[in-house]
Design a protein around this motif. Structure first.
Motif, mmCIF file in Angstrom:
data_model
loop_
_atom_site.group_PDB
_atom_site.id
_atom_site.type_symbol
_atom_site.label_atom_id
_atom_site.label_comp_id
_atom_site.label_asym_id
_atom_site.label_seq_id
_atom_site.Cartn_x
_atom_site.Cartn_y
_atom_site.Cartn_z
ATOM 1 N N SER A 23 -7.918 14.556 1.353
ATOM 2 C CA SER A 23 -6.810 13.989 2.112
ATOM 3 C C SER A 23 -7.563 12.811 2.907
ATOM 4 O O SER A 23 -7.127 11.771 3.263
ATOM 5 C CB SER A 23 -6.191 14.897 3.166
ATOM 6 O OG SER A 23 -5.375 14.508 4.266
ATOM 7 N N ALA A 26 -8.206 9.900 0.788
ATOM 8 C CA ALA A 26 -6.903 9.346 0.440
ATOM 9 C C ALA A 26 -6.611 8.138 1.651
ATOM 10 O O ALA A 26 -6.049 7.229 1.283
ATOM 11 C CB ALA A 26 -5.901 10.394 0.052
ATOM 12 N N THR A 27 -6.727 8.899 2.870
ATOM 13 C CA THR A 27 -6.270 8.181 4.014
ATOM 14 C C THR A 27 -7.184 6.828 3.833
ATOM 15 O O THR A 27 -6.862 5.713 4.323
ATOM 16 C CB THR A 27 -6.531 8.867 5.247
ATOM 17 O OG1 THR A 27 -5.654 10.215 5.065
ATOM 18 C CG2 THR A 27 -6.275 8.265 6.504
ATOM 19 N N TRP A 28 -8.734 7.041 3.786
ATOM 20 C CA TRP A 28 -9.423 5.542 3.791
ATOM 21 C C TRP A 28 -8.946 4.860 2.582
ATOM 22 O O TRP A 28 -8.872 3.627 3.212
ATOM 23 C CB TRP A 28 -10.790 6.122 3.465
ATOM 24 C CG TRP A 28 -11.706 7.152 4.574
ATOM 25 C CD1 TRP A 28 -11.006 7.142 6.062
ATOM 26 C CD2 TRP A 28 -12.768 7.553 4.543
ATOM 27 N NE1 TRP A 28 -12.062 7.836 6.480
ATOM 28 C CE2 TRP A 28 -12.940 8.168 5.918
ATOM 29 C CE3 TRP A 28 -13.713 7.945 3.662
ATOM 30 C CZ2 TRP A 28 -14.197 8.868 6.231
ATOM 31 C CZ3 TRP A 28 -14.843 8.786 3.699
ATOM 32 C CH2 TRP A 28 -15.001 9.201 4.941
ATOM 33 N N GLY A 29 -8.482 5.225 1.623
ATOM 34 C CA GLY A 29 -8.120 4.253 0.463
ATOM 35 C C GLY A 29 -6.772 3.746 1.019
ATOM 36 O O GLY A 29 -6.795 2.190 0.826
ATOM 37 N N GLU A 30 -5.912 4.358 1.829
ATOM 38 C CA GLU A 30 -4.792 3.665 2.300
ATOM 39 C C GLU A 30 -5.026 2.348 3.209
ATOM 40 O O GLU A 30 -4.336 1.488 3.284
ATOM 41 C CB GLU A 30 -3.674 4.768 2.913
ATOM 42 C CG GLU A 30 -3.317 5.838 1.774
ATOM 43 C CD GLU A 30 -2.435 6.797 2.673
ATOM 44 O OE1 GLU A 30 -2.228 6.748 3.706
ATOM 45 O OE2 GLU A 30 -2.114 7.757 1.781
ATOM 46 N N ARG A 31 -5.982 2.975 4.131
ATOM 47 C CA ARG A 31 -6.512 1.913 5.172
ATOM 48 C C ARG A 31 -6.858 0.542 4.592
ATOM 49 O O ARG A 31 -6.760 -0.121 5.083
ATOM 50 C CB ARG A 31 -7.662 2.638 6.097
ATOM 51 C CG ARG A 31 -6.934 3.707 7.065
ATOM 52 C CD ARG A 31 -7.993 4.185 7.685
ATOM 53 N NE ARG A 31 -7.313 5.222 8.820
ATOM 54 C CZ ARG A 31 -8.127 6.223 9.186
ATOM 55 N NH1 ARG A 31 -9.306 6.129 9.148
ATOM 56 N NH2 ARG A 31 -7.477 7.265 10.127
ATOM 57 N N ARG A 33 -6.423 -0.613 1.487
ATOM 58 C CA ARG A 33 -5.252 -1.208 0.795
ATOM 59 C C ARG A 33 -4.355 -1.843 1.785
ATOM 60 O O ARG A 33 -4.195 -3.161 1.861
ATOM 61 C CB ARG A 33 -4.682 -0.308 0.042
ATOM 62 C CG ARG A 33 -5.103 -0.205 -1.403
ATOM 63 C CD ARG A 33 -4.046 0.834 -2.216
ATOM 64 N NE ARG A 33 -3.514 2.054 -1.432
ATOM 65 C CZ ARG A 33 -4.397 3.161 -1.719
ATOM 66 N NH1 ARG A 33 -5.707 3.219 -2.348
ATOM 67 N NH2 ARG A 33 -4.007 4.457 -1.202
ATOM 68 N N PHE A 34 -4.174 -1.348 3.145
ATOM 69 C CA PHE A 34 -3.365 -1.952 4.146
ATOM 70 C C PHE A 34 -3.965 -3.127 4.722
ATOM 71 O O PHE A 34 -3.341 -4.172 4.756
ATOM 72 C CB PHE A 34 -3.114 -0.793 5.218
ATOM 73 C CG PHE A 34 -2.511 -1.585 6.393
ATOM 74 C CD1 PHE A 34 -0.769 -1.616 6.181
ATOM 75 C CD2 PHE A 34 -2.994 -1.543 7.556
ATOM 76 C CE1 PHE A 34 -0.287 -2.045 7.406
ATOM 77 C CE2 PHE A 34 -2.527 -2.069 8.698
ATOM 78 C CZ PHE A 34 -0.996 -2.358 8.406
ATOM 79 N N ARG A 35 -5.387 -3.171 4.768
ATOM 80 C CA ARG A 35 -5.955 -4.103 5.687
ATOM 81 C C ARG A 35 -6.266 -5.391 4.596
ATOM 82 O O ARG A 35 -6.026 -6.528 4.996
ATOM 83 C CB ARG A 35 -7.209 -3.849 6.047
ATOM 84 C CG ARG A 35 -6.962 -2.688 7.419
ATOM 85 C CD ARG A 35 -8.147 -2.281 7.926
ATOM 86 N NE ARG A 35 -7.843 -1.360 9.151
ATOM 87 C CZ ARG A 35 -8.383 0.007 9.490
ATOM 88 N NH1 ARG A 35 -9.554 0.163 8.826
ATOM 89 N NH2 ARG A 35 -7.908 0.523 10.412
ATOM 90 N N GLU A 37 -3.811 -6.001 2.120
ATOM 91 C CA GLU A 37 -2.642 -6.470 1.963
ATOM 92 C C GLU A 37 -2.378 -7.417 3.088
ATOM 93 O O GLU A 37 -1.750 -8.617 3.111
ATOM 94 C CB GLU A 37 -1.605 -5.512 1.867
ATOM 95 C CG GLU A 37 -1.693 -4.875 0.556
ATOM 96 C CD GLU A 37 -0.674 -3.612 0.529
ATOM 97 O OE1 GLU A 37 0.166 -3.487 1.407
ATOM 98 O OE2 GLU A 37 -0.707 -2.987 -0.900
ATOM 99 N N SER A 71 -6.048 2.488 12.624
ATOM 100 C CA SER A 71 -5.480 1.459 12.935
ATOM 101 C C SER A 71 -4.649 1.552 14.318
ATOM 102 O O SER A 71 -4.129 2.711 14.454
ATOM 103 C CB SER A 71 -4.307 1.077 11.853
ATOM 104 O OG SER A 71 -4.991 0.788 10.589
#
Length: 74
Positions: A23, A26-31, A33-35, A37, A71
Motif C-alpha cells: 500500500s 502504491a501510494t508513492w507511485g500515485e504521488r 504520477r500525480f506530480r 501529470e 501533498s
C-alpha cells in the motif's frame, strides 16, 4: 538493574505487513504520477493552473516534493 535492558535498535524497529508495504509503495507511485501529470499540464497549458485555482508558487512547490512527501490538498 530492574527489568530487561532494551537495545536501541529494538525500540526503533517497526514491523509492517506485506499488505501495508504494498500500500505504501502504491501510494508513492500515485504521488509520482500525480506530480508528473501536474508538471506536464504546466508545460502544455500554463493557463490551466489559474483555472484550477493554484498560484504558480503553489504549483511549483507541489511538483518539487519528493514521492514520500504528502501533498497539500489542492
Amino acid at each position: 538493574m530492574a527489568g530487561n535492558p532494551v537495545e536501541p535498535a529494538e525500540v526503533s524497529r517497526r514491523h509492517y505487513s506485506l499488505a501495508t508495504l504494498r500500500s505504501i509503495i502504491a501510494t508513492w507511485g500515485e504521488r509520482i504520477r500525480f506530480r508528473w501529470e501536474l508538471e506536464q499540464k504546466l508545460k502544455d497549458d500554463p493557463h490551466l493552473i489559474d483555472d484550477i485555482g493554484l498560484t504558480r508558487q503553489q504549483f511549483e512547490a507541489e511538483i518539487a516534493k519528493s514521492f514520500w512527501q504528502v501533498s497539500n490538498p489542492l
